[in-house]
Scaffold this motif. Structure first.
Motif, PDB file in Angstrom:
ATOM      1  N   VAL A   8     -15.363   7.733  12.466  1.00  0.00           N
ATOM      2  CA  VAL A   8     -14.133   8.042  11.731  1.00  0.00           C
ATOM      3  C   VAL A   8     -14.071   9.535  11.410  1.00  0.00           C
ATOM      4  CG1 VAL A   8     -12.854   7.643   9.587  1.00  0.00           C
ATOM      5  CG2 VAL A   8     -13.871   5.711  10.800  1.00  0.00           C
ATOM      6  N   ASP A   9     -15.184  10.106  10.972  1.00  0.00           N
ATOM      7  CA  ASP A   9     -15.204  11.535  10.667  1.00  0.00           C
ATOM      8  C   ASP A   9     -14.899  12.367  11.908  1.00  0.00           C
ATOM      9  OD1 ASP A   9     -15.749  11.101   7.999  1.00  0.00           O
ATOM     10  OD2 ASP A   9     -17.915  11.389   8.214  1.00  0.00           O
ATOM     11  N   GLU A  19      -3.953  13.023   2.360  1.00  0.00           N
ATOM     12  CA  GLU A  19      -3.439  12.042   3.321  1.00  0.00           C
ATOM     13  C   GLU A  19      -4.498  11.717   4.381  1.00  0.00           C
ATOM     14  OE1 GLU A  19       0.133  11.608   6.558  1.00  0.00           O
ATOM     15  OE2 GLU A  19       0.548  12.718   4.722  1.00  0.00           O
ATOM     16  N   ALA A  20      -5.195  12.730   4.854  1.00  0.00           N
ATOM     17  CA  ALA A  20      -6.244  12.516   5.848  1.00  0.00           C
ATOM     18  C   ALA A  20      -7.358  11.647   5.275  1.00  0.00           C
ATOM     19  CB  ALA A  20      -6.807  13.840   6.329  1.00  0.00           C
ATOM     20  N   GLU A  25     -10.157   6.466   5.120  1.00  0.00           N
ATOM     21  CA  GLU A  25     -10.631   5.307   4.370  1.00  0.00           C
ATOM     22  C   GLU A  25     -10.019   4.014   4.899  1.00  0.00           C
ATOM     23  OE1 GLU A  25     -12.968   3.164   2.112  1.00  0.00           O
ATOM     24  OE2 GLU A  25     -13.133   5.336   2.365  1.00  0.00           O
ATOM     25  N   GLU A  26      -8.742   4.053   5.249  1.00  0.00           N
ATOM     26  CA  GLU A  26      -8.089   2.867   5.797  1.00  0.00           C
ATOM     27  C   GLU A  26      -8.729   2.454   7.122  1.00  0.00           C
ATOM     28  OE1 GLU A  26      -3.692   1.439   7.347  1.00  0.00           O
ATOM     29  OE2 GLU A  26      -3.816   3.086   5.914  1.00  0.00           O
ATOM     30  N   MET A  27      -8.982   3.429   7.995  1.00  0.00           N
ATOM     31  CA  MET A  27      -9.611   3.126   9.275  1.00  0.00           C
ATOM     32  C   MET A  27     -11.026   2.599   9.067  1.00  0.00           C
ATOM     33  SD  MET A  27     -10.333   5.534  12.572  1.00  0.00           S
ATOM     34  CE  MET A  27      -8.818   5.194  13.463  1.00  0.00           C
ATOM     35  N   ILE A  32     -14.940  -1.809   9.301  1.00  0.00           N
ATOM     36  CA  ILE A  32     -16.001  -2.566   8.634  1.00  0.00           C
ATOM     37  C   ILE A  32     -15.629  -4.037   8.546  1.00  0.00           C
ATOM     38  CG2 ILE A  32     -17.182  -2.903   6.419  1.00  0.00           C
ATOM     39  CD1 ILE A  32     -17.182   0.190   6.169  1.00  0.00           C
ATOM     40  N   GLU A  33     -14.375  -4.335   8.228  1.00  0.00           N
ATOM     41  CA  GLU A  33     -13.922  -5.730   8.181  1.00  0.00           C
ATOM     42  C   GLU A  33     -14.039  -6.383   9.552  1.00  0.00           C
ATOM     43  OE1 GLU A  33      -9.951  -5.554   6.612  1.00  0.00           O
ATOM     44  OE2 GLU A  33     -10.660  -5.290   4.545  1.00  0.00           O
TER      45      GLU A  33
END
Length: 52
Positions: A8-9, A19-20, A25-27, A32-33
Motif C-alpha cells: 500500500v505504501d 486524503e491520501a 487506510e481504506e485499501m 486485510i479483510e
C-alpha cells in the motif's frame, strides 16, 4: 501484515496529505479483510496475501 503495508505504501508513495492517508487506510483495510476471508477458506497466510 507487513507485506500489505509495504504494498500500500508503494502504491501511494507519490501522494501525500489527509486524503491520501484515508485512501491508504481504506485499501489496507480491504486487503486485510480479504486475506482473513481467504484464510477462513483454508488458504495459508502467504497464499492469501499473494491472492489479495
Amino acid at each position: 501484515m507487513k507485506k500489505i503495508n509495504q504494498f500500500v505504501d508503494s502504491i501511494y508513495s507519490d501522494v501525500s496529505g489527509k486524503e491520501a492517508e484515508e485512501m491508504k487506510e481504506e485499501m489496507r483495510t480491504h486487503l486485510i479483510e480479504t486475506v482473513e476471508d481467504l484464510k477462513l477458506e483454508g488458504k495459508s497466510e502467504k497464499e492469501a496475501i499473494e491472492i489479495a
